[in-house]
Design a protein around this motif. Sequence first.
Motif, short mmCIF file in Angstrom:
data_model
loop_
_atom_site.label_atom_id
_atom_site.label_comp_id
_atom_site.label_asym_id
_atom_site.label_seq_id
_atom_site.Cartn_x
_atom_site.Cartn_y
_atom_site.Cartn_z
N ARG A 1 -2.84 -6.40 -9.56
CA ARG A 1 -4.11 -6.53 -8.89
C ARG A 1 -5.08 -7.29 -9.79
N GLU A 2 -5.89 -8.15 -9.19
CA GLU A 2 -6.89 -8.85 -10.00
C GLU A 2 -8.06 -7.92 -10.24
N PRO A 3 -8.43 -7.73 -11.51
CA PRO A 3 -9.53 -6.81 -11.81
C PRO A 3 -10.81 -7.23 -11.07
N GLY A 4 -11.51 -6.27 -10.54
CA GLY A 4 -12.79 -6.54 -9.87
C GLY A 4 -12.64 -7.06 -8.45
N LYS A 5 -11.39 -7.26 -8.00
CA LYS A 5 -11.19 -7.74 -6.63
C LYS A 5 -10.56 -6.64 -5.79
N PRO A 6 -10.88 -6.60 -4.49
CA PRO A 6 -10.16 -5.65 -3.64
C PRO A 6 -8.70 -6.05 -3.51
N ALA A 7 -7.85 -5.07 -3.28
CA ALA A 7 -6.43 -5.35 -3.03
C ALA A 7 -6.11 -4.81 -1.64
N ALA B 1 -17.06 -4.47 -1.29
CA ALA B 1 -17.85 -4.76 -2.50
C ALA B 1 -17.42 -3.91 -3.69
N ASP B 2 -16.91 -2.69 -3.44
CA ASP B 2 -16.51 -1.83 -4.55
C ASP B 2 -15.05 -2.01 -4.94
N ALA C 1 -16.87 5.22 4.73
CA ALA C 1 -15.50 5.47 4.24
C ALA C 1 -15.14 4.52 3.09
N PHE C 2 -15.82 3.37 3.04
CA PHE C 2 -15.51 2.39 1.99
C PHE C 2 -16.38 2.54 0.75
N THR D 1 -10.79 -12.70 0.63
CA THR D 1 -11.44 -12.32 -0.63
C THR D 1 -10.56 -11.40 -1.48
N ALA D 2 -9.44 -10.96 -0.94
CA ALA D 2 -8.66 -9.89 -1.59
C ALA D 2 -7.39 -10.42 -2.26
#
Length: 345
Positions: free
Chosen positions: A302-308, A237-238, A212-213, A257-258
């Motif tokens: 949102r920080e680019p490249g990071k999950p939110a 990771a995505d 699902a992710f 990490t988000a």
Amino acid sequence: MTEGPIETGPRPPEGLRVIGAADVTATIEGNREGALDAVRAAYLAHADGASSNPHSSFLRFPDRPRDRIIALPAFLDDGAAPRSGIKWIASYPGNVAHGFPRASATMVLNDYDTGYPYALLEASIVSATRTAASAVLGAQELLGERRAGKVGFVGTGLISDHVRMFLRDLSWQVGEFALFDTDRGNAERFAGVLAADGPDAPVTVVDDVAGAFAGADLVVVATVAGTPHLTDPALLADAPVVLHISLRDFAPELVLTATNVTDDVDHAVRERTSLHLAEQQVGHREFVHGTIADVVRGDLAREPGKPALFSPFGMGVLDVAIGGWVYDEVAARGGGQLIGDFFAL
Ligand SMILES: NC(=O)c1ccc[n+]([C@@H]2O[C@H](COP(=O)([O-])OP(=O)(O)OC[C@H]3O[C@@H](n4cnc5c(N)ncnc54)[C@H](O)[C@@H]3O)[C@@H](O)[C@H]2O)c1
């Protein structure tokens, strides 16, 4: 001079209007964009201090550990009308096995000037609607558009179904859907409903949560997990936007990490939510970057490249906003049942 009742000034309401599920549903189904607007206005008014939202109160039972009834009183002045009231919502997970929904709810709306209750609404639909509207508002604000290549659902119950209806009625463009539920039959039923929505985004029921992710831009997490079960950092990771509606699914290590967004930090960082567990682990709350009102106002991105991770605790102000909006619409067309002799006057 004769003494008597004061004839000017506030008067009690004309009665108590009882509004059942059919009227509530008809109002919401006709205008989910209106519901989203009401939720957005409520968040902004709350951020401006035009609200009162005490912590919810949990009634639990000595011999029914899974069950609870929660009271959410709230006041909100979103500029349309001052609204106050209380939602009283029961969660009995065992209901589902008997073929009817886990949650049932009523809402009382009180007149601002006299305190008199003027409406009693069926509120499970109000509650699910405000939850889904707030999540989908978070999605559009964090993604910056009503478009996602892939949407994952983890948990395909009632709340996910309301999210689905918002995505459909707000004309989201979705490339594909991936569904995971520990009860595969639920995911398969949900797949059938999604497919019937059309137009033709492929729908896949996946065998594990990673499916699902993987490659998803947006993941809706609406399970009934009480403790974290999403522990593998590779899930994020995505760098998706995650609507963490069920609040207790992610291990603190993943939360940290988000980019973390919530509705109200004091409400959401407690009651053993994933945000609360993360706070307990690191000893502070600085990993919570801000609120959805900050995102709506453009003060937080949102920080680019990071999950939110959007973790909305679910606030009473949203219930009175949606309940009040439904009441206005139903009362304007004379709907529901007005009990004129309800009060002892
Ligand atoms: N944050 C808020 O404002 C808010 C508001 C309302 C409800 N909720 C929460 O949303 C959640 C979902 O509510 P609902 O009414 O849709 O419940 P539901 O019982 O209708 O559906 C939950 C689904 O999750 C599935 N599930 C359970 N554990 C799972 C797991 N580990 N992985 C994948 N799937 C799993 C179940 O099989 C079920 O299909 C609940 O936790 C509820 O407390 C949050």
